[in-house]
Design an enzyme around this catalytic site. Structure first.
Site, PDB file in Angstrom:
ATOM      1  N   SER A  59      78.172 -23.701  53.609  1.00 52.87           N
ATOM      2  CA  SER A  59      78.810 -22.616  52.865  1.00 52.87           C
ATOM      3  C   SER A  59      78.318 -21.257  53.328  1.00 52.87           C
ATOM      4  O   SER A  59      77.154 -21.100  53.698  1.00 52.87           O
ATOM      5  CB  SER A  59      78.518 -22.757  51.372  1.00 52.87           C
ATOM      6  N   LYS A  65      78.707 -30.168  48.124  1.00 52.04           N
ATOM      7  CA  LYS A  65      79.529 -29.036  48.586  1.00 52.04           C
ATOM      8  C   LYS A  65      80.807 -28.936  47.742  1.00 52.04           C
ATOM      9  O   LYS A  65      81.267 -27.827  47.424  1.00 52.04           O
ATOM     10  CB  LYS A  65      79.870 -29.187  50.074  1.00 52.04           C
ATOM     11  N   HIS A 122      79.831 -27.330  44.604  1.00 59.41           N
ATOM     12  CA  HIS A 122      79.605 -25.901  44.921  1.00 59.41           C
ATOM     13  C   HIS A 122      80.946 -25.164  44.861  1.00 59.41           C
ATOM     14  O   HIS A 122      81.072 -24.093  44.267  1.00 59.41           O
ATOM     15  CB  HIS A 122      78.975 -25.775  46.317  1.00 59.41           C
ATOM     16  N   ASN A 123      81.960 -25.744  45.473  1.00 62.01           N
ATOM     17  CA  ASN A 123      83.261 -25.087  45.513  1.00 62.01           C
ATOM     18  C   ASN A 123      83.918 -25.039  44.136  1.00 62.01           C
ATOM     19  O   ASN A 123      84.591 -24.057  43.804  1.00 62.01           O
ATOM     20  CB  ASN A 123      84.183 -25.773  46.521  1.00 62.01           C
ATOM     21  N   GLU A 176      82.394 -22.247  42.567  1.00 61.23           N
ATOM     22  CA  GLU A 176      82.967 -21.051  43.229  1.00 61.23           C
ATOM     23  C   GLU A 176      84.317 -20.677  42.581  1.00 61.23           C
ATOM     24  O   GLU A 176      84.567 -19.514  42.269  1.00 61.23           O
ATOM     25  CB  GLU A 176      83.133 -21.380  44.712  1.00 61.23           C
TER      26      GLU A 176
END
Ligand code: 6PG
Length: 473
Positions: A130, A184, A187-188, A191
């Site tokens: 990222s 990940k 994480h997104n 986000e």
């Protein structure tokens, strides 16, 4: 003298791939690059400066140029392209070669690829990266998963090229199989939620308080010097200052209000649903992107569906103060939801995730980097077994103080008819999580009434069914 062999291979010479290669060179590694698109290979060679790198569009030339056992990184679009690249590589690879997928692949695909390649003694890792273009170039946050042995082969590389938080590399071995790609994905999801909360703040300040782009710039800049300090708040401040090249206007006012997505946010909510973990702010963020693309329908509905006046008679300073606190409140709940999902996924998929390591590697380099992650990391380190981040001493206190303003902002949204689904979802998450009693006894009764689905009781164990009095209609 034999032909020069390169330490690593990079497949996919788009902006991310190229930047990662230059980053690797800066740290003393040599890299050969491959892209089927000749123009990308050309750009790669032209941009290379003094780097002694090698680029080609011929796969055999590429695999022949690598030291054995090979380590090949992929930065290609997620999905079938990854499989197609693997299929082309397969006949050219040898035992113990390692392929590292650095894209946003779905974690279930990563599990399948690991298993398939294991059979032919090729190692495969799913590694989330990222930080966008500048992260790739100057130091991203790196989320590796796969076999520990494979990780050890590249730990030095990943540590050198990663971002550093107080000198500590923003990379850690996260767990086996698809652990890296799972982290990940979450994480997104975070986000998406973080971005949606900022977007709702923008709409409130713009429409309810009539603020100009200059005022918005100043507010986000100021927020970025306080507890909201984060990459997303800081780029938002920049965005309000950007002038348009084609008109006299600010660029933000010339951009269509429809946001697309590549899927990682939706995958997060889908998996959370499958694991029965509530992540309502992420759900709201994904749904709002879906509403945003209904631009034409919204324009029709705007003339037909009534609501209150968006304008608000309020002291701007009071609104900005409440919003800053409400945003901080909501961001804490988003991280709490993300961490709760990771905790459940860790058990369900046997990842054995260390949540404090994850908070640690998100502190720099990645899109969701924010100063609150220092407190999150400290809170998890102190209470690793806590069921929800909101229950840790420091956040419990913060939420208690901030909630009042979160409520004020939600009320403002209701009064002005400005949609604030992420703020609302965040407050409802907090309120429902702290409700010792929820009305689901009624849901159980209804299910048993219409479908004999049975119910549990408060006073004894077991499942029960009642012949509900149908005559009372
Ligand atoms: C990152 C970003 C990156 C990408 C998103 C965009 O961590 O660097 O998350 O991976 O920009 O995938 O996602 P959407 O296109 O779905 O908004």
């Amino acid at each position: 003298m034999g032909k020069k062999l390169y330490d690593y291979g990079m497949i996919g010479l788009g902006t991310m791939g190229r930047n990662l290669v230059y980053n690797m060179y800066d740290h003393g590694y040599t890299v050969a690059g491959l892209d089927k698109d000749l123009s990308k290979v050309e750009t790669f060679k032209q941009e290379k400066g003094n780097y002694d790198l090698f680029g080609t569009h011929i796969i055999k030339e590429f695999t022949d140029a690598l030291k054995k056992p090979r380590v090949i990184l992929l930065l290609v679009p997620a999905g079938h392209v990854v499989d197609s690249v693997i299929n082309k590589l397969k006949p050219l690879m040898s035992k113990d070669d390692l392929v590292i997928d650095c894209g946003n692949s779905h974690y279930t695909d990563t599990n399948i690829r690991i298993k398939k390649l294991e059979k032919i003694k090729i190692h495969f890792m799913g590694v989330g990266i990222s930080g966008g273009e500048s992260g790739a170039r100057n130091g991203p946050s790196i989320m590796p998963g796969g076999s520990k042995k494979a990780y050890e082969r590249v730990a030095h590389l990943l540590q050198s090229i990663s971002a550093k938080a107080n000198g500590v590399p923003c990379v850690a071995y996260l767990g086996p199989d698809s652990a890296g790609h799972y982290v990940k994905m979450v994480h997104n999801g975070i986000e998406y939620a973080f971005m949606q909360l900022i977007a709702e703040s923008y709409q409130l300040l713009k429409q309810a308080a009539g603020m100009s782009n200059d005022e918005l710039h100043d507010i986000f800049l100021k927020w970025n010097n306080g507890s909201l300090k984060s990459y997303l708040v800081s780029i938002t401040a920049d965005i309000f200052k950007q002038k348009d090249n084609l008109t006299e206007n600010c660029l933000i006012d010339m951009i269509l209000d429809s946001a697309h997505q590549k899927g990682t946010g939706a995958w997060t909510t889908e998996d959370a649903m499958a694991l029965q973990v509530p992540v309502p702010v992420i759900d709201a963020a994904v749904s709002m992107r879906n509403i945003s693309i209904l631009k034409e329908e919204r324009l029709v509905a705007q003339k037909q569906l009534l609501g209150p006046d968006n304008k608000l008679n309020i002291d701007k300073k009071v609104l900005v103060y409440s919003l800053e606190n409400a945003l901080y409140f909501s961001i804490i709940t988003v991280f709490a939801q993300g961490m709760a999902l990771l905790k459940s996924a860790s058990d369900a998929y046997h990842y054995d995730l260390k949540l404090e390591d994850i908070a640690g590697i998100w502190r720099e380099g990645c899109i969701i980097r924010a100063s609150v992650l220092d407190d999150i990391m400290a809170a998890i380190t102190e209470h690793p077994l806590l069921s929800n981040l909101m229950l840790s001493g420091v956040f419990k206190e913060k939420l208690a103080v901030l909630q009042d303003n979160a409520r004020k902002i939600v009320k403002t949204g209701i009064d002005t008819g400005i949609p604030l689904p992420a703020f609302m979802a965040s407050l409802s998450y907090y309120d429902s999580y702290r409700s010792g009693w929820l009305p689901d006894n009624l849901l159980q009764a209804q299910r048993d009434y219409f479908g004999a689905h049975t119910y549990e009781r408060t006073d004894r164990k077991g499942t029960f069914h009642t012949e509900w009095n149908q005559k009372q209609h």
